[in-house]
Structures are given as structure tokens and as C-alpha cells.
Design a protein around this motif. Structure first.
Motif, PDB file in Angstrom:
ATOM      1  N   SER A  39      -4.730   0.748  -5.183  1.00  0.00           N
ATOM      2  CA  SER A  39      -5.921   0.455  -4.369  1.00  0.00           C
ATOM      3  C   SER A  39      -7.194   0.988  -4.996  1.00  0.00           C
ATOM      4  CB  SER A  39      -5.795   1.095  -2.982  1.00  0.00           C
ATOM      5  OG  SER A  39      -4.760   0.519  -2.256  1.00  0.00           O
ATOM      6  N   LYS A  40      -7.114   2.184  -5.580  1.00  0.00           N
ATOM      7  CA  LYS A  40      -8.338   2.883  -5.988  1.00  0.00           C
ATOM      8  C   LYS A  40      -8.713   2.558  -7.431  1.00  0.00           C
ATOM      9  CE  LYS A  40      -7.660   4.867  -1.978  1.00  0.00           C
ATOM     10  NZ  LYS A  40      -8.431   4.512  -0.803  1.00  0.00           N
ATOM     11  N   PHE A  71      -5.274  13.616   4.752  1.00  0.00           N
ATOM     12  CA  PHE A  71      -5.201  12.183   5.040  1.00  0.00           C
ATOM     13  C   PHE A  71      -4.599  11.950   6.430  1.00  0.00           C
ATOM     14  CE2 PHE A  71      -3.160   7.942   3.743  1.00  0.00           C
ATOM     15  CZ  PHE A  71      -4.328   7.240   3.974  1.00  0.00           C
ATOM     16  N   THR A 131      -1.061   4.683  -5.929  1.00  0.00           N
ATOM     17  CA  THR A 131      -1.534   3.397  -5.405  1.00  0.00           C
ATOM     18  C   THR A 131      -2.336   2.642  -6.450  1.00  0.00           C
ATOM     19  OG1 THR A 131      -2.805   2.350  -3.642  1.00  0.00           O
ATOM     20  CG2 THR A 131      -3.623   4.472  -4.398  1.00  0.00           C
ATOM     21  N   ALA A 163      -2.708   9.540  -4.684  1.00  0.00           N
ATOM     22  CA  ALA A 163      -3.464   8.276  -4.599  1.00  0.00           C
ATOM     23  C   ALA A 163      -4.635   8.253  -5.579  1.00  0.00           C
ATOM     24  CB  ALA A 163      -3.967   8.065  -3.173  1.00  0.00           C
ATOM     25  N   TYR A 164      -5.163   9.441  -5.914  1.00  0.00           N
ATOM     26  CA  TYR A 164      -6.357   9.513  -6.776  1.00  0.00           C
ATOM     27  C   TYR A 164      -6.015  10.052  -8.163  1.00  0.00           C
ATOM     28  CZ  TYR A 164      -8.366   8.626  -2.261  1.00  0.00           C
ATOM     29  OH  TYR A 164      -8.646   8.041  -1.054  1.00  0.00           O
ATOM     30  N   ASP A 185       1.138  13.288  -2.602  1.00  0.00           N
ATOM     31  CA  ASP A 185       0.430  12.013  -2.552  1.00  0.00           C
ATOM     32  C   ASP A 185      -0.669  12.018  -3.611  1.00  0.00           C
ATOM     33  OD1 ASP A 185      -1.161   9.849  -1.925  1.00  0.00           O
ATOM     34  OD2 ASP A 185      -1.135  10.207   0.239  1.00  0.00           O
ATOM     35  N   ALA A 196      -1.427  16.110  -0.131  1.00  0.00           N
ATOM     36  CA  ALA A 196      -2.231  15.111  -0.843  1.00  0.00           C
ATOM     37  C   ALA A 196      -2.889  15.829  -2.013  1.00  0.00           C
ATOM     38  CB  ALA A 196      -3.301  14.532   0.071  1.00  0.00           C
ATOM     39  N   GLY A 221       0.859  -1.175   0.000  1.00  0.00           N
ATOM     40  CA  GLY A 221       0.000   0.000   0.000  1.00  0.00           C
ATOM     41  C   GLY A 221       0.896   1.226   0.000  1.00  0.00           C
ATOM     42  N   SER A 222       0.383   2.346  -0.536  1.00  0.00           N
ATOM     43  CA  SER A 222       1.215   3.553  -0.497  1.00  0.00           C
ATOM     44  C   SER A 222       1.370   4.013   0.953  1.00  0.00           C
ATOM     45  CB  SER A 222       0.640   4.657  -1.374  1.00  0.00           C
ATOM     46  OG  SER A 222      -0.688   4.937  -1.021  1.00  0.00           O
ATOM     47  N   SER A 223       0.472   3.585   1.837  1.00  0.00           N
ATOM     48  CA  SER A 223       0.585   3.942   3.261  1.00  0.00           C
ATOM     49  C   SER A 223       1.939   3.513   3.828  1.00  0.00           C
ATOM     50  CB  SER A 223      -0.496   3.257   4.092  1.00  0.00           C
ATOM     51  OG  SER A 223      -1.739   3.410   3.513  1.00  0.00           O
ATOM     52  N   TYR A 260      -0.828  10.745   7.685  1.00  0.00           N
ATOM     53  CA  TYR A 260       0.394  11.562   7.831  1.00  0.00           C
ATOM     54  C   TYR A 260       0.656  11.807   9.314  1.00  0.00           C
ATOM     55  CZ  TYR A 260      -0.931  12.595   2.977  1.00  0.00           C
ATOM     56  OH  TYR A 260      -1.312  12.495   1.668  1.00  0.00           O
ATOM     57  N   ASN A 282      -7.547  14.113   0.261  1.00  0.00           N
ATOM     58  CA  ASN A 282      -8.549  13.315   0.965  1.00  0.00           C
ATOM     59  C   ASN A 282      -8.690  13.932   2.354  1.00  0.00           C
ATOM     60  OD1 ASN A 282     -10.077  11.360   2.228  1.00  0.00           O
ATOM     61  ND2 ASN A 282      -8.516   9.764   2.144  1.00  0.00           N
ATOM     62  N   ARG A 334      -2.952  -4.607  -1.009  1.00  0.00           N
ATOM     63  CA  ARG A 334      -1.980  -3.675  -0.469  1.00  0.00           C
ATOM     64  C   ARG A 334      -0.802  -3.471  -1.418  1.00  0.00           C
ATOM     65  NH1 ARG A 334      -3.865  -0.997   0.901  1.00  0.00           N
ATOM     66  NH2 ARG A 334      -2.655  -0.020   2.509  1.00  0.00           N
TER      67      ARG A 334
HETATM   68  C1  LIG Z   1      -4.536  10.481   0.080  1.00  0.00           C
HETATM   69  C2  LIG Z   1      -4.315   9.018   0.311  1.00  0.00           C
HETATM   70  N1  LIG Z   1      -3.066   8.551   0.295  1.00  0.00           N
HETATM   71  C3  LIG Z   1      -2.798   7.266   0.484  1.00  0.00           C
HETATM   72  C4  LIG Z   1      -3.817   6.339   0.703  1.00  0.00           C
HETATM   73  C5  LIG Z   1      -3.449   4.937   1.018  1.00  0.00           C
HETATM   74  O1  LIG Z   1      -3.700   4.046   0.035  1.00  0.00           O
HETATM   75  P1  LIG Z   1      -3.083   2.601   0.063  1.00  0.00           P
HETATM   76  O2  LIG Z   1      -2.289   2.421   1.313  1.00  0.00           O
HETATM   77  O3  LIG Z   1      -4.244   1.677   0.001  1.00  0.00           O
HETATM   78  O4  LIG Z   1      -2.218   2.526  -1.148  1.00  0.00           O
HETATM   79  C6  LIG Z   1      -5.140   6.772   0.729  1.00  0.00           C
HETATM   80  C7  LIG Z   1      -6.221   5.825   1.000  1.00  0.00           C
HETATM   81  O5  LIG Z   1      -7.345   6.135   1.256  1.00  0.00           O
HETATM   82  C8  LIG Z   1      -5.396   8.151   0.531  1.00  0.00           C
HETATM   83  O6  LIG Z   1      -6.641   8.642   0.567  1.00  0.00           O
END
Ligand SMILES: Cc1ncc(COP(=O)(O)O)c(C=O)c1O
Length: 369
Positions: free
Chosen positions: A223-224, A123, A221, A197-198, A195, A167, A97-99, A126, A171, A232
Motif C-alpha cells: 500500500s505504502k 495502529f 504491505t 508496513a513502513y 507489523d 508495529a 491488504g495487510s489489515s 489491532y 503508526n 488492497r
Molecule cells: C502499522 C500499519 N499496519 C498495517 C496497515 C494496513 O495496511 P494495508 O491494509 O493497506 O496493507 C497500516 C496502514 O495504514 C499501518 O499503518
């Protein structure tokens, strides 16, 4: 040892650590919702309700090497991401996951007493990882329309500042930051983490600039857009020197073998997946229009796969509970900088229909319909 005795040996900052309020798994809601668990509509974690590419399921069912550790240097994976992103593999490094990459970046730059700048509402991870790494989060709130206060961020930079988080899109607000603003932050010389992610929903990226700056890092990521949240898998685009350090400090097998297979198959099915992204973006616009008709919610235009709304009448937490009872999960926010808001992930058209019907009923109950 009594639990109290053990607790005395735990790091005091961890004893006082609040943790992360993660989205609920539908299985845990038995008895709390008025619908069968299978009918729950999950709009609380910005997942992809179209699922992943069917090729991923097929390939995983036939994968025979689960007994072998994945390649710790992520050679094939980084090449696949190079092909997708157009950025050379030496700039790329993947995470569970990028997390996980957020944590690894903090591990690289931030020690006890160091400061990290973030722009709430944003988010929550952080803050989570900054605290766990012993750093101090310096928050520079966004303006009323959720724009970053660039001058405020620059003014907040001090001797202990180690990194700035942005971000983009953000988010939970769904809004974007102009690249000129991001560049102004990058030009401070401090490490800046953008970041994205979207990204696939917004189409905006600063990734091509990564080769020009020693301090610009971009997170993405699967994920989305690719519907792989459960596996992950995320990645970052870093100056090669930083990518090498991250490869050195990451857990050796941080990306699992199934995730590597899933990325490979997803990229073979890219047209299918990007068509789903287009469908979600179209549905986002329809959902926005429907939400606007409800005078007691104020939706904000979004460049992501979710929409943030201020709740103008009643409490966001109560609205979340009423929707949950009806089997529709959304996220609510009641923290400083993001009071009384809900965030709704965009699903398929039938999910929008069910949500709007439920909101109309709730509006009727509280006499604002
Ligand atoms: C802004 C942002 N960064 C990172 C993530 C993490 O995504 P993941 O760990 O699933 O790659 C999210 C997930 O909601 C997010 O909203």
C-alpha cells in the motif's frame, strides 16, 4: 421485524462496537472545503502521492482474465514476494491488504476471553479486530518518547495472553523499536506480530529471523511504498506451519487478480518505485525541519512516510478542520495515549509547501505564528 427486533439478534458486542474512523474520501467533502475537490491534498492516510508504477496502469488496461478467479494458494504471488523479500515462499502468505492478515492471525489464535497485548498509541486496527474476534485488548502504553515498555509488556502476560502486537515502525508515532527489544518479546515464547508496513521507509526488519523462531510473524504491505493502497495487497512472513493454517482459514480468493498483476509489474519497476521512496524520505526530513520552525507544533522524528506532531496550542481536531477547509487533509488524534496530536503524511515538495503555508496562516490567526 422492526429494526429494534433485528438488533436484538445481532451479537451484543457488535451492537456496542464503535467501528474504525477511516480517512475521508475526497468525494465526500463537496461543500465542506474551499477548494475544488480535484485540488484536495490528501495527507491523512499515509498513501503514496506519487501513485503506483505506470507499468501497473498499463498492464491492468490490457489484462484480459478478469472473468477468472485468482489462484487460491497464491502460488505465483508468493513466488514473486519470495523474489522481492528474499524469504522462501513457504513462509509467505498474502492478504487483501495487510489489515486482512491481522484479522486472520487473530482468527487463528484468539477466541472469546483471550487476551492480546498492544502498545498504544499504535495502529487502531489491532483493537478493531481483537474486539470483533471477541478478544480483550490489554494495553501497555509506550513511554513519553514512544518507546515500548518491554518489562511492562512482560508483566502484562497472563494465562490468557495469545499474541503481542508491535508495529515497527509504529503508526501514528513514526518511531522504531530496537530489535533487541523485539527479541526479548519473542523470547517470551508467545506469538509476536511485528507489523512492518513502513519497512521500505525505515530499512529496519526482523524478517530474516523468521526462520529461527516458531512464534515470530512479520507483516508487510504494498500500500505504502508501491502506491497500491487502492488494490488492497499485503503479505506476511510466518513460520511455515502458521502460513499453512492461514492458507486454510483465509477466504479462498482473498487477493484479487488485479492486485496480483500489480505486484508483478511493480516488482519489474522496482528501481523506479524505490527512487520514489527515497524522494519521500528526503521530503520527510524537509517537512520535519519546516514543522520544527512552528513553535506551536512538536513534530517527532519519523522512520516512515508520515510525521506525528503534538499540538501545543489549541485543539488538534480544530486544526484538522481548519486545514480541511483549505483543502488539506490530515489525521487528528484525541484518544487516551494519543491526545491532541496530528499525523501528516509526506507528499511531494509542492504538498509540503502548501501545508506549511496553510499552517503559517492558521498560526497567524491564533496568534502563535
Ligand atoms: C502499522 C500499519 N499496519 C498495517 C496497515 C494496513 O495496511 P494495508 O491494509 O493497506 O496493507 C497500516 C496502514 O495504514 C499501518 O499503518
Amino acid at each position: 421485524m422492526t429494526p429494534e427486533g433485528i438488533e436484538r439478534l445481532i451479537r451484543p458486542d457488535v451492537v456496542n462496537f464503535g467501528g474504525y474512523r477511516a480517512a475521508k474520501s475526497p468525494d465526500t467533502l463537496v461543500g465542506k472545503v474551499e477548494v475544488p475537490i480535484e485540488s484536495i491534498i490528501k495527507l491523512d492516510a499515509n498513501e503514496n502521492l506519487y501513485g503506483c508504477s505506470p507499468r501497473v496502469n498499463q498492464a491492468l488496461a490490457n489484462y484480459l482474465s478478469l472473468n477468472i478467479y485468482p489462484d487460491s494458494r497464491q502460488t505465483q504471488l508468493r513466488e514473486l514476494i519470495q523474489e522481492y523479500s528474499g524469504i522462501s515462499a513457504e513462509y509467505i502468505m498474502a492478504g487483501s491488504g495487510s489489515s486482512q492478515l491481522i484479522d486472520l492471525i487473530l482468527c487463528l489464535f484468539v477466541g472469546p476471553g483471550d487476551e492480546v497485548i498492544s502498545c498504544p498509541p499504535t495502529f487502531a486496527m489491532y483493537q478493531f479486530y481483537t474486539q470483533l474476534r471477541g478478544g480483550t485488548l490489554v494495553e501497555v502504553p509506550r513511554s513519553e518518547d514512544f518507546a515500548i515498555n518491554v518489562n511492562g509488556v512482560k508483566a502484562a502476560i497472563g494465562k490468557k495472553t495469545k499474541i503481542i502486537f508491535v508495529a515497527n515502525p509504529n503508526n501514528p508515532t513514526g518511531t522504531t523499536t530496537p530489535w533487541q527489544d523485539i527479541l526479548e518479546l519473542v523470547n517470551t515464547g508467545l506469538p509476536v506480530l511485528v507489523d512492518e508496513a513502513y519497512y521500505e521507509f525505515s530499512g529496519e526488519t526482523v524478517a530474516p529471523l523468521a526462520s529461527q523462531y516458531q512464534n515470530l510473524m512479520v507483516l508487510r504491505t504494498f500500500s505504502k511504498w508501491a502506491g497500491l493502497a487502492g488494490l488492497r495487497i499485503g503479505y506476511g512472513i510466518f513460520p511455515p506451519q502458521i502460513a499453512e493454517y492461514l492458507l486454510r482459514i483465509k477466504p479462498p480468493y482473498n487477493v484479487n487478480a488485479a492486485a496480483v498483476v500489480a505486484v508483478k509489474e511493480s516488482l519489474k519497476d522496482i528501481d523506479y518505485l524505490l527512487d520514489r521512496v527515497k524522494a519521500i524520505v528526503a521530503e520527510r526530513e524537509r517537512l520535519f525541519g519546516e514543522l520544527q520552525k512552528l513553535k506551536w507544533l512538536k513534530p517527532f522524528p519519523s522512520q516512515t512516510n508520515f510525521i506525528f506532531c503534538s499540538v501545543l496550542v489549541g485543539k488538534a481536531s480544530e486544526l484538522q478542520q481548519k486545514l480541511q477547509k483549505r483543502g488539506i487533509l490530515v489525521r487528528y488524534f484525541d484518544l487516551p495515549f494519543w491526545e491532541n496530536g496530528i499525523r501528516i503524511s509526506v507528499g511531494k515538495p509542492e504538498h509540503t509547501d502548501a501545508l506549511i503555508k496553510a499552517l503559517q496562516e492558521i498560526g497567524g490567526e491564533i496568534n502563535v505564528g
